[in-house]
Design an enzyme around this catalytic site. Structure first.
Site, PDB file in Angstrom:
ATOM      1  N   THR A  44       0.829  -1.206   0.000  1.00 48.68           N
ATOM      2  CA  THR A  44       0.000   0.000   0.000  1.00 48.68           C
ATOM      3  C   THR A  44       0.862   1.255   0.000  1.00 48.68           C
ATOM      4  OG1 THR A  44      -1.699  -1.182   1.238  1.00 48.68           O
ATOM      5  CG2 THR A  44      -1.846   1.210   1.213  1.00 48.68           C
ATOM      6  N   THR A  45       1.890   1.289   0.848  1.00 48.52           N
ATOM      7  CA  THR A  45       2.780   2.439   0.932  1.00 48.52           C
ATOM      8  C   THR A  45       3.571   2.612  -0.354  1.00 48.52           C
ATOM      9  OG1 THR A  45       2.943   2.069   3.315  1.00 48.52           O
ATOM     10  CG2 THR A  45       4.579   3.529   2.353  1.00 48.52           C
ATOM     11  N   TYR A 107     -12.884  -3.516  -1.910  1.00 45.48           N
ATOM     12  CA  TYR A 107     -14.098  -3.078  -2.612  1.00 45.48           C
ATOM     13  C   TYR A 107     -15.174  -4.156  -2.700  1.00 45.48           C
ATOM     14  CZ  TYR A 107     -17.197  -0.751  -5.894  1.00 45.48           C
ATOM     15  OH  TYR A 107     -18.292  -0.178  -6.463  1.00 45.48           O
ATOM     16  N   TYR A 133      -2.684 -10.009   4.830  1.00 48.02           N
ATOM     17  CA  TYR A 133      -2.643  -8.587   5.185  1.00 48.02           C
ATOM     18  C   TYR A 133      -4.071  -8.106   5.409  1.00 48.02           C
ATOM     19  CZ  TYR A 133      -1.633  -3.537   4.526  1.00 48.02           C
ATOM     20  OH  TYR A 133      -1.541  -2.167   4.658  1.00 48.02           O
ATOM     21  N   ARG A 138      -8.697   0.289   4.819  1.00 51.33           N
ATOM     22  CA  ARG A 138      -8.408   0.464   3.395  1.00 51.33           C
ATOM     23  C   ARG A 138      -9.308  -0.401   2.511  1.00 51.33           C
ATOM     24  NH1 ARG A 138      -4.513   4.180   1.103  1.00 51.33           N
ATOM     25  NH2 ARG A 138      -3.048   4.696   2.754  1.00 51.33           N
ATOM     26  N   LYS A 161      -0.064  -9.793   8.581  1.00 49.92           N
ATOM     27  CA  LYS A 161       0.125  -8.392   8.942  1.00 49.92           C
ATOM     28  C   LYS A 161      -1.233  -7.885   9.392  1.00 49.92           C
ATOM     29  CE  LYS A 161       1.184  -3.818   7.014  1.00 49.92           C
ATOM     30  NZ  LYS A 161       1.525  -3.045   5.795  1.00 49.92           N
ATOM     31  N   ILE A 203       5.493  -4.202  10.123  1.00 52.93           N
ATOM     32  CA  ILE A 203       5.729  -3.739   8.754  1.00 52.93           C
ATOM     33  C   ILE A 203       5.419  -2.252   8.790  1.00 52.93           C
ATOM     34  CG2 ILE A 203       5.023  -3.899   6.342  1.00 52.93           C
ATOM     35  CD1 ILE A 203       4.513  -6.865   6.801  1.00 52.93           C
TER      36      ILE A 203
END
Length: 302
Positions: A44-45, A107, A133, A138, A161, A203
């Site tokens: 994501t980052t 989504y 994750y 998000r 994560k 993380i």
């Protein structure tokens, strides 16, 4: 290998928005130099949502190249389509990655049974180690501990994560999974408390600009020296908080650019530049934690 401070690395771009190999190499060398345990590439980052498939693959391969076997690379291979996640994973087999980080499908808002089938299908189509994750803020979908426990029984699903910030989940998961199943924080603000309750590391977004500090804090925590670990974490806390005042990775990219770690503060729409108010807060946090002075006074970046 995956215990301690793992960085969710940013994806540096040129002024025109192309992947910047020069800055990426510089970042990878910085993490090798400061003993980061592993790098997550194109999570994501790393702006996975705005890179096309070719760029996604290219960035991960470039990160592997620059790491040169000196630091493990974990590839972000998640997608909201199961077939796409499988394809991303299989394309990176034999590439030199040490494992994959696979996000909960976003989504679609699948059921818990749908989540199980999604990750089961990925695991059955590869031998690569898989780290789940969970980041409902998000994805709009929360993978519950019961589903994680069920997935942990699959051989190549090696950890999770957990980015909810809910510390009660550690034992809800840990008490029912195999001993070596990794439970890694995805939230810098609560990461130290997470490790004190039995987590294996973090993380981290903060590690992009404070790799040495995050590495030392986690190393101390894993040795149960929480007094000294907390001294470091207290100093970093204003940064942990400021980096999420605007949506990630907007603040961390600005901070890396401000510290001359990357050449350009380039983002892709719909991401927009850091707000002026957050710039002021983040600048003060960097000064308060001595991060700006540390970069000026030593050779952290090669």
């Amino acid at each position: 290998m995956f215990r301690g401070s793992i960085v969710a690395i940013i994806t540096p771009m040129t002024e025109k928005g192309q992947i910047c190999r020069h800055s990426l190499k510089k970042l990878v060398q910085y993490h090798i130099h400061n003993h980061t345990k592993a790098i997550v590439s194109v999570g994501t980052t790393g702006e996975s949502a705005t890179l096309n498939k070719n760029e996604h693959h290219y960035t991960i391969l470039s990160t592997i190249e620059f790491a040169d076997g000196k630091i493990p690379i974990i590839a972000g291979t998640g997608a909201n389509s199961t077939s796409e996640a499988i394809a991303l994973t299989k394309k990176l087999e034999n590439s030199g990655i040490y494992g994959c980080l696979s996000v909960v499908p976003y989504y679609n808002k699948p059921t818990q049974h749908g989540l199980y089938q999604h990750f089961q299908a990925i695991a059955e189509n590869t031998n690569m180690p898989q780290i789940l994750y969970n980041v409902p803020s998000r994805t709009g979908c929360d993978m519950l501990p019961e589903t994680v426990i069920k997935l942990s029984k699959l051989n190549n699903i090696i950890g999770i994560k957990e980015a909810t910030g809910d510390l009660t989940r550690i034992h809800k998961i840990k008490d029912h999974v195999k001993k070596n199943f990794l439970i890694i924080s995805g939230d810098d603000i609560t990461a130290l408390d997470f490790m004190q309750l039995g987590g294996d590391g973090v993380i981290s977004v903060t590690a992009n600009i404070a790799a040495k500090e995050m590495s030392k804090m986690c190393r101390l925590a894993l040795k149960n020296d929480f007094i000294n670990a907390r001294l470091i974490n207290t100093k970093l806390m204003p940064i942990h908080q400021a980096l999420f005042l605007d949506p990630n990775p907007i603040p961390i990219k600005w901070a890396a650019w401000k510290l001359n770690m990357i050449q350009y503060n380039t983002l892709r729409l719909p991401l927009t530049p850091l707000s002026r108010n957050t710039q002021i807060v983040l600048q003060n946090a960097l000064q308060q934690a001595d991060i700006i002075r540390n970069f000026a006074d030593n050779n952290d970046i090669k």
